[in-house]
Design a protein around this motif. Sequence first.
Motif, PDB file in Angstrom:
ATOM      1  N   GLY A 178       0.828  -1.204   0.000  1.00 30.21           N
ATOM      2  CA  GLY A 178       0.000   0.000   0.000  1.00 30.21           C
ATOM      3  C   GLY A 178       0.855   1.244   0.000  1.00 30.21           C
ATOM      4  O   GLY A 178       2.050   1.197  -0.278  1.00 30.21           O
ATOM      5  N   THR A 179       0.245   2.369   0.329  1.00 33.43           N
ATOM      6  CA  THR A 179       0.990   3.624   0.215  1.00 33.43           C
ATOM      7  C   THR A 179       1.366   4.204   1.566  1.00 33.43           C
ATOM      8  O   THR A 179       1.981   5.249   1.637  1.00 33.43           O
ATOM      9  N   SER A 180       1.003   3.541   2.663  1.00 35.64           N
ATOM     10  CA  SER A 180       1.354   4.132   3.954  1.00 35.64           C
ATOM     11  C   SER A 180       2.556   3.467   4.591  1.00 35.64           C
ATOM     12  O   SER A 180       3.119   3.985   5.548  1.00 35.64           O
ATOM     13  N   CYS A 181       2.946   2.322   4.071  1.00 40.56           N
ATOM     14  CA  CYS A 181       4.084   1.615   4.657  1.00 40.56           C
ATOM     15  C   CYS A 181       5.394   2.176   4.101  1.00 40.56           C
ATOM     16  O   CYS A 181       5.591   2.212   2.893  1.00 40.56           O
ATOM     17  N   PRO A 182       6.279   2.649   4.951  1.00 44.32           N
ATOM     18  CA  PRO A 182       7.546   3.181   4.453  1.00 44.32           C
ATOM     19  C   PRO A 182       8.413   2.074   3.851  1.00 44.32           C
ATOM     20  O   PRO A 182       8.360   0.946   4.312  1.00 44.32           O
ATOM     21  N   CYS A 183       9.167   2.413   2.838  1.00 49.08           N
ATOM     22  CA  CYS A 183       9.946   1.405   2.124  1.00 49.08           C
ATOM     23  C   CYS A 183      11.288   2.006   1.708  1.00 49.08           C
ATOM     24  O   CYS A 183      11.370   3.179   1.358  1.00 49.08           O
ATOM     25  N   GLN A 184      12.347   1.203   1.764  1.00 50.93           N
ATOM     26  CA  GLN A 184      13.637   1.685   1.283  1.00 50.93           C
ATOM     27  C   GLN A 184      13.887   1.082  -0.101  1.00 50.93           C
ATOM     28  O   GLN A 184      13.687  -0.105  -0.306  1.00 50.93           O
ATOM     29  N   VAL A 185      14.344   1.913  -1.030  1.00 51.33           N
ATOM     30  CA  VAL A 185      14.667   1.430  -2.370  1.00 51.33           C
ATOM     31  C   VAL A 185      16.176   1.576  -2.548  1.00 51.33           C
ATOM     32  O   VAL A 185      16.725   2.663  -2.389  1.00 51.33           O
ATOM     33  N   VAL A 186      16.840   0.453  -2.821  1.00 54.35           N
ATOM     34  CA  VAL A 186      18.291   0.481  -3.020  1.00 54.35           C
ATOM     35  C   VAL A 186      18.568   0.263  -4.502  1.00 54.35           C
ATOM     36  O   VAL A 186      18.306  -0.813  -5.039  1.00 54.35           O
ATOM     37  N   LEU A 187      19.012   1.303  -5.163  1.00 56.78           N
ATOM     38  CA  LEU A 187      19.311   1.216  -6.592  1.00 56.78           C
ATOM     39  C   LEU A 187      20.808   0.962  -6.754  1.00 56.78           C
ATOM     40  O   LEU A 187      21.632   1.733  -6.271  1.00 56.78           O
ATOM     41  N   VAL A 188      21.156  -0.141  -7.405  1.00 58.23           N
ATOM     42  CA  VAL A 188      22.566  -0.452  -7.633  1.00 58.23           C
ATOM     43  C   VAL A 188      22.851  -0.299  -9.125  1.00 58.23           C
ATOM     44  O   VAL A 188      22.248  -0.981  -9.945  1.00 58.23           O
ATOM     45  N   THR A 189      23.725   0.621  -9.454  1.00 61.32           N
ATOM     46  CA  THR A 189      23.988   0.895 -10.869  1.00 61.32           C
ATOM     47  C   THR A 189      25.436   1.327 -11.043  1.00 61.32           C
ATOM     48  O   THR A 189      26.105   1.696 -10.078  1.00 61.32           O
ATOM     49  N   ASP A 190      25.901   1.259 -12.292  1.00 61.81           N
ATOM     50  CA  ASP A 190      27.270   1.706 -12.557  1.00 61.81           C
ATOM     51  C   ASP A 190      27.298   3.185 -12.909  1.00 61.81           C
ATOM     52  O   ASP A 190      28.341   3.736 -13.219  1.00 61.81           O
ATOM     53  N   GLY A 191      26.139   3.821 -12.915  1.00 55.78           N
ATOM     54  CA  GLY A 191      26.112   5.251 -13.194  1.00 55.78           C
ATOM     55  C   GLY A 191      26.064   5.577 -14.668  1.00 55.78           C
ATOM     56  O   GLY A 191      26.000   6.740 -15.045  1.00 55.78           O
ATOM     57  N   ALA A 192      26.072   4.536 -15.520  1.00 64.13           N
ATOM     58  CA  ALA A 192      25.838   4.773 -16.944  1.00 64.13           C
ATOM     59  C   ALA A 192      24.330   4.702 -17.118  1.00 64.13           C
ATOM     60  O   ALA A 192      23.743   3.627 -17.080  1.00 64.13           O
ATOM     61  N   LEU A 193      23.697   5.863 -17.246  1.00 68.44           N
ATOM     62  CA  LEU A 193      22.250   5.918 -17.077  1.00 68.44           C
ATOM     63  C   LEU A 193      21.487   5.932 -18.392  1.00 68.44           C
ATOM     64  O   LEU A 193      20.393   6.458 -18.488  1.00 68.44           O
ATOM     65  N   GLY A 194      22.099   5.377 -19.427  1.00 70.47           N
ATOM     66  CA  GLY A 194      21.408   5.221 -20.699  1.00 70.47           C
ATOM     67  C   GLY A 194      21.600   6.398 -21.620  1.00 70.47           C
ATOM     68  O   GLY A 194      22.081   7.457 -21.220  1.00 70.47           O
ATOM     69  N   ILE A 195      21.201   6.181 -22.852  1.00 70.09           N
ATOM     70  CA  ILE A 195      21.319   7.257 -23.846  1.00 70.09           C
ATOM     71  C   ILE A 195      20.005   7.392 -24.593  1.00 70.09           C
ATOM     72  O   ILE A 195      19.236   6.434 -24.715  1.00 70.09           O
ATOM     73  N   GLY A 196      19.752   8.605 -25.060  1.00 72.13           N
ATOM     74  CA  GLY A 196      18.561   8.856 -25.874  1.00 72.13           C
ATOM     75  C   GLY A 196      17.269   8.654 -25.116  1.00 72.13           C
ATOM     76  O   GLY A 196      17.213   8.841 -23.906  1.00 72.13           O
ATOM     77  N   ARG A 197      16.227   8.234 -25.800  1.00 72.90           N
ATOM     78  CA  ARG A 197      14.931   7.995 -25.168  1.00 72.90           C
ATOM     79  C   ARG A 197      15.069   6.918 -24.109  1.00 72.90           C
ATOM     80  O   ARG A 197      15.731   5.920 -24.332  1.00 72.90           O
ATOM     81  N   GLY A 198      14.450   7.120 -22.977  1.00 69.66           N
ATOM     82  CA  GLY A 198      14.525   6.117 -21.919  1.00 69.66           C
ATOM     83  C   GLY A 198      15.695   6.325 -20.989  1.00 69.66           C
ATOM     84  O   GLY A 198      15.768   5.717 -19.929  1.00 69.66           O
ATOM     85  N   SER A 199      16.638   7.172 -21.388  1.00 70.39           N
ATOM     86  CA  SER A 199      17.749   7.441 -20.481  1.00 70.39           C
ATOM     87  C   SER A 199      17.250   8.346 -19.366  1.00 70.39           C
ATOM     88  O   SER A 199      16.230   9.030 -19.505  1.00 70.39           O
ATOM     89  N   LEU A 200      17.975   8.343 -18.253  1.00 68.27           N
ATOM     90  CA  LEU A 200      17.549   9.172 -17.136  1.00 68.27           C
ATOM     91  C   LEU A 200      17.603  10.641 -17.531  1.00 68.27           C
ATOM     92  O   LEU A 200      16.731  11.429 -17.150  1.00 68.27           O
TER      93      LEU A 200
END
Lengths: 710, 488
Positions: free
Chosen positions: B104-126
């Motif tokens: 649901g939307t009231s329970c706090p949650c931690q999101v751990v994003l593991v990435t190399d920092g290459a965040l894509g290119i063109g459409r869909g990139s960050l």
Amino acid sequence: MFSVSHKTAFVVDHCPYMAESCRQLIECDMLTKSRSQGVIPLAPVSKSLWTCAIECSMEYCRILFDVYPTWKLVNYIVSDSEVHILNSWKQEDQNTHELMAALAAVGPPNPRQDPECCSVLHGLVAAVESLCKITEYQHESRTTLMDTADRVANRGRIICLTNAKSDTHVRMLEDCVLETIQEQNKRAAGSDRLMPIQQCELVLVHIYPQGEETLVSDRQKKELSSMLSSEVHSVRAGRYLASKLNVLVQQHFDLASTTITNIPMKPTLNVFEQEEQHANTSANYDVELLHHRDAHMEFIKSGDLHMAGSTSRDSGLKETVTLKWCTPRTNSVELHYCTGAYRISPVDVNSRPSSCLTNFLLNGRSVLLEQPRKSGSKVISHMLSSHGGEIFLHVLNSTRSTLEDPPSISEGCGGRVTDYRITDFGEFMRENRLTPFPDSMIDAAGRTPVERAKSQLERYTRYWPMIISQTTIFNMQAVVPLANLIVKDTLTDEDVLTCQKTVYNLVDMERKSDPLPISTVGSRGKGPKRDEQYRIMWNELETLVKAHVGTSERHQRVLECISACRSKPPEEEERKKRGRKREDKEDKTEKNGKDTEEKGWTTDSERLKGVMEREKDEQSECEIIKDSPDSPEPLNKKPRLATEEQQPPEKSKGPVSLLTLWTNRITQANSRKHQEFAGRLSSVNNKAELYQHLKEENGMDVHENGKATR
Amino acid sequence: MPTAVLLDSSLSMTRPVSVEGSEEFQRKNLAVHGLTMLFEHMATNYRLEFTSLVSFSSLWEVLVPFTRDYNTLQEALNNLEDYDKTCLEAALQGVSNIVQQEWGTSCPCQVVLVTDGALGIGRGSLRHSLQTVKQRVEDKKFPLPFPFPSKLYVMCIANAEELQATDSMDNLEQLINLNGGEGQIYTMEGPLCLKSVQSMFGKLIDQAYSPFHAVLRCGNLTSDVQVFPRPEPVTIDEEVDPMPRTVQTEGDEIGTGATDDTEEETSTNQMAGKSPNFCVLLHGSLKVEGMVALVQLGPDWFGMLYSQADSKKKSNLMMSLFEPGSEPLPWLGRISQLGPASDAAENPYGEDDSKSPFPIQPKHKRSYAQNVTVWIKASGLQTDVQKILRNARKLPEKTQTFYKELNRLRKAALAFGFWELLKSMAELLERECTLLSDSAHPDAAFQLSHAAQQLKLASSGDSKYAAYEHNITPMLTDFSGGGGAHRI
């Protein structure tokens, strides 16, 4: 905390033109068919603009007071040729009953009064003055904050119900409010009981009779200055005004609406007579409730608001979430995963369905509410239930809980221990239950009730063994009177007498050699002898009383009584000799304070260890005397090996203890009386290898558990 | 607090890390190493928390749904596959969806994003996502901020210099800002190697996964406890003094009361052992007695302890935190005013435990509990008038109800300045009087005309008759048993 909604000033116009009819006719002569012959029905009645304004503003207040019984304050002002201030910001003035009585005293506007000397302006000026007045809450915050008192804000809202002449007239009213604020702020700056207004919202509601063209146009909220914003609502009197104020109260106080649908109204639930009812009595009804909008947070955030059956009505301003009634199956009290509880107010408070629902809830029943979903599964999202005469809408967690499948407490620390004093602690909790005290109740020492509760807990737990096998006295009915009294803050002479009687009774029991409920856990055989049992009991009793000896002189007297009466059996010469030394040490450790004692009765395993290391040092000595019910006789003989093993480190620590001296002497004396074992004589480090001859005979290793001994 | 791990499985994660000598690592290996460390930590210290593993490239996939089984998570880490390019937005949306579906939307949650920092290119990139973030239509909104309370931790398998060379760092920072500043970016210090990835995850563990140890105290009885989920500091939206409140590690049990409502739950759990523990004693007694214990967590912050049983006979000690404040539950009153029942002159629970001082009743009843009069809808007014008439026809049996209802109407009409209604009501009563049948009780006529006259007097506004608190009382007649009373 002190937002605009902290203070609401109502200004209601009481000028002659407000006496005009709203031209909405109400038929109150509803003749039933059987009686209608030959009777001329009475002319319908109609409310005046004044009556409309009053009942709608009262409805606004009713909802406000239901949802926010504290902190949100209303000051009600009526204006004609003079100002009538009907109540104050005081919390005790915040209820509709007081306001209704005051309104009755004012009465309807007098149509014959000179319109020239009447104006709503008087009221607006009074409202600004009133907003400058400090409320109890502001005062309390200012006094508790001291240094940062200037951070307590002063904001407010003025709702003015009037009949304005034109847009220009409205401008004039706004200008007047702005000027008054500037004027009053100057005055307030120099006063202790006044506060300058930082922000004021003016809500002008122009009321005009049905069927007339409005002379005033609606206007959205507009900033007139940094301090004042203003909005204008032009509304026809009657039900239009009522729904306008209903929308306003929701906006002003962050309310949202929930409609409970499918409420079954069986004849048994009826509160009113059947007469006015339709033929079908088991119809399902809807009831609309208002509450803080946070109760819908889950819907708002998930974008489910529309899915959850939200419908727009009345010009789209008003939205309600529809939830379905679930008939409660049982009356049992269940604990639900509740994430919030919000006070409610029914929109149609005295309609039959509303009062059926609220009475049902006030009688202690709960209703679960289901979220109607288009697809598949039913979800229970809310619960209605009352506490102390107030109904709350509870938000239930309808998704998976992170608390599911918790481990059992028996898997944790101390979970395998089986002889907790559960019943005794239940009794302890009941004795330490809390109860509300009046605000002024602080005791002589200046302690608040909750501080007194904490200090009582401290006293009651100074000596409180957690498991049955750790205690003798708390397993004895005979000790109860003393144990109950000694923990008290003050004792009367009579209490002391009761304690003394308890002690005498114990002495009597000892004389008669009555058996004691000493635990035999951890000891072999039939446990300690009778006199040893009593010694353990007396020691424990002393421990208990000593923990409280500092409380008062009377507590001291109880200890004296015990010391004087407790047995020091003279018939056992040997025991006496041993005992004297032991008691010396005992006194020493007891003076060492509670710390040592606590360690003394901490754990089972420690206690066992203590038994093994019996004569090791003072502390383990103390443990055994304090709480071990184990018989010393077999132990004295048995673990000699262990004892001696423990000695070297003891010696290396420094000066030889009295105990070591004593045991050494005894050992020496004993050694003279018998021939020493061959094994012990040839031992290395007190360990003798067994079956050495086998090794020699076979000339090979014997480690393989006999296999090698072919 | 559940954790969703979002692992970058794009091709760039397979880039080798230059290490002197020994074997060659891919960035992916470093990521797996770091996550293994995190999972191991959680398996030991956080075994009651739920974790999910999601991998993403241009698509995303839930590898392991929320679970407490860390072996499964570890196994999934060992069987990762490599995919195409990085599309972070879709993946964040995916995480947002799975968290909402599960908790649901009231329970706090931690999101751990593991990435190399290459965040894509063109459409869909960050970069592209962030550039268009303001031009979204309602149903294509950027997934941040998450609709649930959250912390977004970005674990970069890259060092800060590398990220700052491109706009990756800026983009990631913008991401955290979009989440309302809730979260943090971690980068690796020094060369990319096992050691530096360990130190980076170590920092995350210290920040977000440190176990919560506390002491539960009841007078001199104490117990060390660990609390799951970890109670997080609360900032109250109080303009005077906005300060975060943290749960003090010393829980003071201040006594017991009986109540039945909860705000936020956490379960208290103990470390293993075999010696007596106060928690077990307390739990046992609370369960047997059906009581709850009030616990103080800090200045003006309270909670309660009780025995919570799931369906399977297992029960544990549960702590619910109330909203910070001196009066968290209105029906308990101010907590500081709760004192020992033994101090009261009379046992508030009764000698036989049949009473309770709770719930505390509010000073004024709520509108729905006090029979208020509302005439906003015509039907409300009509109902009240009809009720009076109905009782009028049953006089003298219904004399009491008749006058009760009549006075209720009179009061409301006076308050609302609705004198016209009083006149009409009087007329209605007079007409009832004329319609009385011959068999009617003679008292009825007297009462009706008396009531009508009183209403008329009230409608004149004469202060003698129109006083709000005044009630019209039944007329004493020979018939009503008033003996010797006056007659008209």
